[in-house]
Design a protein around this motif. Structure first.
Motif, PDB file in Angstrom:
ATOM      1  N   UNK A 190      40.973  -6.129  51.290  1.00  0.00           N
ATOM      2  CA  UNK A 190      41.306  -6.288  49.776  1.00  0.00           C
ATOM      3  C   UNK A 190      42.625  -6.657  49.397  1.00  0.00           C
ATOM      4  N   UNK A 191      43.047  -7.297  48.473  1.00  0.00           N
ATOM      5  CA  UNK A 191      43.908  -6.259  47.939  1.00  0.00           C
ATOM      6  C   UNK A 191      43.599  -6.476  46.710  1.00  0.00           C
ATOM      7  N   UNK A 192      44.584  -4.756  46.039  1.00  0.00           N
ATOM      8  CA  UNK A 192      44.502  -3.797  44.453  1.00  0.00           C
ATOM      9  C   UNK A 192      43.122  -4.971  43.310  1.00  0.00           C
ATOM     10  N   UNK A 193      43.646  -6.206  43.137  1.00  0.00           N
ATOM     11  CA  UNK A 193      42.416  -6.521  42.301  1.00  0.00           C
ATOM     12  C   UNK A 193      40.962  -5.966  42.725  1.00  0.00           C
ATOM     13  N   UNK A 194      41.044  -7.082  44.267  1.00  0.00           N
ATOM     14  CA  UNK A 194      40.115  -6.841  44.696  1.00  0.00           C
ATOM     15  C   UNK A 194      39.017  -5.661  44.819  1.00  0.00           C
ATOM     16  N   UNK A 195      39.568  -4.772  45.490  1.00  0.00           N
ATOM     17  CA  UNK A 195      39.324  -3.243  45.338  1.00  0.00           C
ATOM     18  C   UNK A 195      39.338  -2.588  43.797  1.00  0.00           C
ATOM     19  N   UNK A 196      39.413  -2.686  42.763  1.00  0.00           N
ATOM     20  CA  UNK A 196      39.412  -2.440  41.447  1.00  0.00           C
ATOM     21  C   UNK A 196      37.677  -3.562  41.747  1.00  0.00           C
ATOM     22  N   UNK A 197      37.258  -4.682  41.681  1.00  0.00           N
ATOM     23  CA  UNK A 197      36.142  -5.297  41.600  1.00  0.00           C
ATOM     24  C   UNK A 197      34.577  -4.741  42.422  1.00  0.00           C
ATOM     25  N   UNK A 210      39.033   2.465  51.250  1.00  0.00           N
ATOM     26  CA  UNK A 210      40.356   1.107  50.565  1.00  0.00           C
ATOM     27  C   UNK A 210      41.145   1.646  50.905  1.00  0.00           C
ATOM     28  N   UNK A 211      41.745   2.161  49.864  1.00  0.00           N
ATOM     29  CA  UNK A 211      43.030   3.144  49.573  1.00  0.00           C
ATOM     30  C   UNK A 211      43.201   4.396  50.489  1.00  0.00           C
ATOM     31  N   UNK A 212      42.976   4.676  51.750  1.00  0.00           N
ATOM     32  CA  UNK A 212      42.672   6.696  51.608  1.00  0.00           C
ATOM     33  C   UNK A 212      44.468   7.473  51.309  1.00  0.00           C
ATOM     34  N   UNK A 213      45.131   6.782  51.008  1.00  0.00           N
ATOM     35  CA  UNK A 213      46.076   7.063  50.541  1.00  0.00           C
ATOM     36  C   UNK A 213      46.464   7.419  48.752  1.00  0.00           C
ATOM     37  N   UNK A 214      46.044   7.093  48.399  1.00  0.00           N
ATOM     38  CA  UNK A 214      45.646   6.492  47.156  1.00  0.00           C
ATOM     39  C   UNK A 214      45.673   8.332  46.510  1.00  0.00           C
ATOM     40  N   UNK A 215      46.104   8.288  45.218  1.00  0.00           N
ATOM     41  CA  UNK A 215      45.315   9.881  44.508  1.00  0.00           C
ATOM     42  C   UNK A 215      44.096   8.735  43.367  1.00  0.00           C
ATOM     43  N   UNK A 216      43.617   9.826  43.099  1.00  0.00           N
ATOM     44  CA  UNK A 216      42.084   9.466  42.196  1.00  0.00           C
ATOM     45  C   UNK A 216      42.157  10.259  40.995  1.00  0.00           C
ATOM     46  N   UNK A 217      42.658   9.730  39.708  1.00  0.00           N
ATOM     47  CA  UNK A 217      41.635  10.718  38.402  1.00  0.00           C
ATOM     48  C   UNK A 217      40.441  10.126  37.664  1.00  0.00           C
TER      49      UNK A 217
END
Length: 263
Positions: A8-15, A62-69
């Motif tokens: 998935x691209x980032x938009x696909x992850x968000x959706x 999908x993005x294991x290295x990304x931070x999340x708030x």
């Protein structure tokens, strides 16, 4: 085990993440839910918590290295990370708790893709950071803001940091406002997606810098990508020194609202 989100691209992850949260919100609707007190009259429900878990499950896979708030779980990963997802699993909790279906699920990559899901209409409003679309029943349509409805959502929820200089409720009593617009109070940032989609002419709220807010980031991204005019209540660009939001479908509507606010 195959990671089904890897392509998935980032938009696909968000959706996908927003839809996962929306599925939980829709499934738990109407149940007697435990309330989690946050103070000052604010609370979360078990649906908020479970929806956020589902959203984070998608993002982490999908993005294991990304931070999340997340609104409920707080910061995960470095707050200064180059890639950070902002998650509001159920915007409109009070609406939801009393059986009102006007709620949204917000997922945004700071400075990039974003999605706002309506759990009950099935619509998912999304952007890749450049253009904005709505996906419904398998079809995508590009968002086209318009002020034709003359409907303006005004957020009346506290706090009111700009009072007494500015109070959103005062707009409702201004002759110039009611002469041109019809106010609505939806009490969820789904209203921002509606501005991008042409269902609302504008949205007005007080507040501080909302550009990095889990509640507002996805809606702001949608509106900017759709071509709406997005500023603070002082007319300046949103950002660290920003105050609140005035989001309008077009320049004429924005100019009129700013004139009324400044008067």
């Amino acid at each position: 085990m195959t990671n089904s989100y890897a392509g998935l691209d980032d938009a696909g992850v968000a959706i996908t993440a927003a839809r996962a949260g929306a599925d939980v919100v829709r499934t738990m609707y109407g149940q007697r839910l435990t309330r989690i007190d946050k103070g000052a009259g604010d609370f979360a429900t078990a649906a908020d918590v479970e929806a956020e878990k589902s959203i984070l499950g998608v993002i982490h896979a999908a993005r294991p290295d990304d931070a999340v708030l997340g609104e409920e779980g707080g910061q995960q990963g470095a707050a200064e990370a180059a890639r950070q997802w902002l998650v509001d699993p159920l915007c409109g909790t009070l609406n939801y708790a009393i059986g009102n279906m006007l709620v949204a699920v917000n997922v945004a990559l700071r400075g990039g893709a974003a999605a706002v899901a309506d759990p009950f209409s099935g619509e998912v409003f999304f952007t890749d950071g450049e253009t904005a679309w709505v996906r419904h029943e398998g079809a995508d349509a590009q968002l086209a803001p318009t002020s034709a409805t003359h409907l303006v959502d005004v957020n009346l929820d506290p706090p009111f940091p700009s009072a007494p200089g500015f109070r959103a409720v005062d707009l409702l009593a201004r002759h110039r406002f009611v002469e041109r617009f019809r106010p609505r109070v939806v009490s969820t940032t789904l209203a921002l997606a509606w501005v991008a989609a042409g269902k609302r002419a504008a949205y007005v709220t007080d507040g501080g810098d909302l550009s990095g807010s889990v509640h507002f980031a996805a809606g702001i991204a949608l509106c900017q990508a759709a071509g709406c005019v997005v500023t603070g209540i002082d007319g300046d660009p949103i950002g660290q020194a920003g105050r609140g939001l005035v989001v309008a479908a077009d320049g004429e509507t924005h100019r009129l609202l700013m004139s009324i606010i400044r008067s």
